[in-house]
Scaffold this active site. Structure first.
Site, PDB file in Angstrom:
ATOM      1  N   SER A 100      -5.723  -8.240   1.097  1.00 43.85           N
ATOM      2  CA  SER A 100      -7.062  -8.648   1.508  1.00 43.85           C
ATOM      3  C   SER A 100      -8.077  -8.101   0.519  1.00 43.85           C
ATOM      4  O   SER A 100      -7.835  -7.083  -0.138  1.00 43.85           O
ATOM      5  CB  SER A 100      -7.387  -8.157   2.923  1.00 43.85           C
ATOM      6  OG  SER A 100      -7.574  -6.751   2.949  1.00 43.85           O
ATOM      7  N   ASP A 126      -7.733   1.115  -7.675  1.00 43.89           N
ATOM      8  CA  ASP A 126      -8.006   1.493  -6.291  1.00 43.89           C
ATOM      9  C   ASP A 126      -7.325   2.795  -5.878  1.00 43.89           C
ATOM     10  O   ASP A 126      -7.828   3.512  -5.014  1.00 43.89           O
ATOM     11  CB  ASP A 126      -7.651   0.365  -5.318  1.00 43.89           C
ATOM     12  CG  ASP A 126      -6.227  -0.147  -5.452  1.00 43.89           C
ATOM     13  OD1 ASP A 126      -5.425   0.440  -6.213  1.00 43.89           O
ATOM     14  OD2 ASP A 126      -5.907  -1.156  -4.788  1.00 43.89           O
ATOM     15  N   THR A 127      -6.193   3.132  -6.508  1.00 43.37           N
ATOM     16  CA  THR A 127      -5.560   4.411  -6.189  1.00 43.37           C
ATOM     17  C   THR A 127      -6.415   5.574  -6.668  1.00 43.37           C
ATOM     18  O   THR A 127      -6.632   6.547  -5.942  1.00 43.37           O
ATOM     19  CB  THR A 127      -4.156   4.500  -6.812  1.00 43.37           C
ATOM     20  OG1 THR A 127      -3.346   3.446  -6.293  1.00 43.37           O
ATOM     21  CG2 THR A 127      -3.503   5.833  -6.495  1.00 43.37           C
ATOM     22  N   THR A 142       0.403  -1.145   0.684  1.00 48.48           N
ATOM     23  CA  THR A 142       1.492  -1.981   0.171  1.00 48.48           C
ATOM     24  C   THR A 142       2.466  -1.127  -0.633  1.00 48.48           C
ATOM     25  O   THR A 142       3.682  -1.243  -0.506  1.00 48.48           O
ATOM     26  CB  THR A 142       0.920  -3.108  -0.709  1.00 48.48           C
ATOM     27  OG1 THR A 142      -0.002  -3.886   0.061  1.00 48.48           O
ATOM     28  CG2 THR A 142       2.032  -3.993  -1.235  1.00 48.48           C
ATOM     29  N   ASN A 145       5.104   5.935  -7.968  1.00 47.12           N
ATOM     30  CA  ASN A 145       5.038   4.747  -7.116  1.00 47.12           C
ATOM     31  C   ASN A 145       6.286   4.693  -6.245  1.00 47.12           C
ATOM     32  O   ASN A 145       7.404   4.671  -6.763  1.00 47.12           O
ATOM     33  CB  ASN A 145       4.986   3.485  -7.972  1.00 47.12           C
ATOM     34  CG  ASN A 145       3.588   3.093  -8.359  1.00 47.12           C
ATOM     35  OD1 ASN A 145       2.795   3.948  -8.744  1.00 47.12           O
ATOM     36  ND2 ASN A 145       3.287   1.815  -8.273  1.00 47.12           N
TER      37      ASN A 145
END
Length: 487
Positions: free
Chosen positions: A30, A252-253, A274, A311
């Site tokens: 989103s 964004d991290t 995610t 990750n």
């Protein structure tokens, strides 16, 4: 047990200019527009607009619906303008990393950007490794080896015969579309696997040896850089008459970590969504033999810091199972799934959540069963009747993987890690939080599910209100102050 971290004590500073701020967050599922206003000296941030997002399959591969994203975010900006008679002081954009828009000479997109999950990247990775040593690239960049990195996507373009073109990662593209100088913000640039750890600039060696054009890469700037004023149709709205465009931590991290209002040096983080990004903040890259062997990454951080993490597959696993069950008519709410999973016994065999097969789209219950069968474990029916045990299996496996990674983080950084801050949408998953506390033996502190937005706002305030250089630790302190103020 998990708990919500008490808000740190901080002076009740109010910005000199109390016009509103806007944060745009691009997510793989989103995209959102959020507004921050000052009401009686108190900051209030609200979600103004959200659109669903996801990759779409085209004839030539998996792409992002670029115009849908742009139109949705511009609709959100118009909605924000209607809510603020005081006007909007600045806009900043963060989002997922690695994907980019190829541009023509006028700065217009040549095509929809490819999605990092497109299988072309795996072929590009194999082809590039045949001519360029992955160990050497790791030495130069300190970045984890993953086929989704921008380097392999650019090489896939080359293999497809596409001519060299200027490109911008998606957050920076949106800013440029609205009038900003076209740049590569540092935290986002590091995830391309094309930036040197020591110089914080593009690696001429990698560009040269990969046969890529360094002239097509944008100028790298630190998070907290002013990029110009808003131009174009949106600027005709009175709220945007004098609005600054700012590069926050565009990854964004990095933005989510900037939004953690935690002092001291005894904490780690899990940015849970995610993906799960599991690690700790350091002052320099950690790139020794163990970090390389374990495929950790060194993501640029705010104010000269470094995000040392790995990750780990995240809630993608459960979301993919939900999509599979939905095709069979079963669409439970996540709370229902978690409640059912909590009643299940602990699984006897756990998943390797980072198995490359579990990174691919589609048929996730079947993929999980393939791994269970390969390990000699009992498989589960690939039907909604197995939703509870499968959910339990995924969450127990994630928590165990978090614990493994955090042990390596502590060893590599020399930190005495006692707390782990969980931010992002996954911080609301109380079952996973409890399992993480049990597996790690650490105090689990629940941060904000919108930590990327908070970090975005904090960087904007540090840029507009502070006096420190954007690449200095003093700037990081200023960001920490505003994150504390906004928490």
């Amino acid at each position: 047990m998990a708990h919500t971290e008490a808000k740190p004590k901080t002076e009740a500073r109010v910005p000199k200019d109390t016009r509103a701020l806007v944060a745009v967050d691009l997510g793989a599922e989103s995209c959102r527009v959020s507004l921050l206003r000052w009401v009686d000296g108190v900051p209030q941030h609200t979600l103004v607009h959200r659109i669903a997002n996801g990759p779409v399959q085209r004839e030539d591969g998996l792409h992002w619906p670029l115009e849908q994203i742009v139109q949705g975010m511009e609709e959100g900006l118009r909605k924000a303008a209607e809510l603020v008679p005081e006007g909007i002081r600045s806009i900043a954009v963060d989002g997922w990393a690695v994907d980019y828009v190829r541009l023509d000479r006028k700065g217009e997109p040549l095509a929809e950007p490819f999605c990092y999950r497109d299988p072309r990247n795996e072929a590009a990775e194999r082809a590039l490794h045949a001519k360029l040593s992955p160990l050497r690239m790791r030495e130069i960049t300190g970045i984890q080896q993953m086929p989704l990195n921008t380097l392999y996507q650019l090489y896939a373009d080359k293999l497809a015969g596409l001519p060299p073109q200027r490109w911008l990662n998606l957050p920076e593209y949106l800013l440029a579309r609205w009038g900003a100088e076209p740049v590569a913000e540092f935290t986002n640039a590091t995830h391309t696997q094309l930036v040197e750890t020591h110089s914080h600039q593009w690696s001429r060696e990698i560009f040269r040896d990969a046969g890529l054009s360094i002239e097509c890469a944008p100028r790298i700037v630190p998070p907290g850089t002013l990029l110009g004023k808003l131009h174009g149709p949106l600027a005709s709205l009175s709220a945007y008459a004098d609005t600054e465009l700012i590069a926050p931590a565009c990854h964004d991290t990095a933005s989510a970590i900037a939004g953690i209002a935690a002092g001291g040096d005894d904490w780690a983080y899990i940015s849970s969504g995610t993906w799960s990004l599991v690690g700790a903040l350091t002052l320099e890259a950690v790139n020794g033999p163990t970090a390389r062997a374990e495929n950790f990454t060194n993501l640029g951080g705010v104010g000269g810091t470094n995000c040392f993490h790995k990750n780990v597959n995240g809630m993608w696993l459960l979301k993919q199972c939900q999509d599979a069950w939905a095709q069979q008519g079963y669409t439970p709410h996540i709370a229902e799934l978690l409640a059912a999973a909590e009643r299940e016994p602990a699984p006897a065999v756990l998943l390797d959540v980072d198995d490359p097969d579990l990174m691919r789209m589609g048929e996730m219950p079947r993929r999980i069963n393939r791994q269970l069968a390969a390990r000699g474990a009992a498989t589960l029916p690939e039907t909604p009747e197995s939703a509870a045990p499968l959910t339990s299996l995924i969450l127990h496996s994630l928590a165990a993987r978090y614990a493994q990674v955090l042990r390596v983080v502590a060893e590599e950084t020399g930190k005495d890690l006692r707390r782990v801050f969980i931010v992002g949408g996954g911080c609301q998953n109380q079952l996973l939080n409890r399992l993480t506390a049990q597996a790690t033996g650490m105090q689990v502190c629940c941060g904000s599910p919108e930590s990327s937005t908070l970090g975005n706002f904090a960087v904007q305030f540090a840029t507009l209100e502070g006096e420190a250089s954007a690449s200095s630790l003093a700037f990081r302190d200023e960001v920490y102050h505003w994150a504390s103020r906004l928490a």
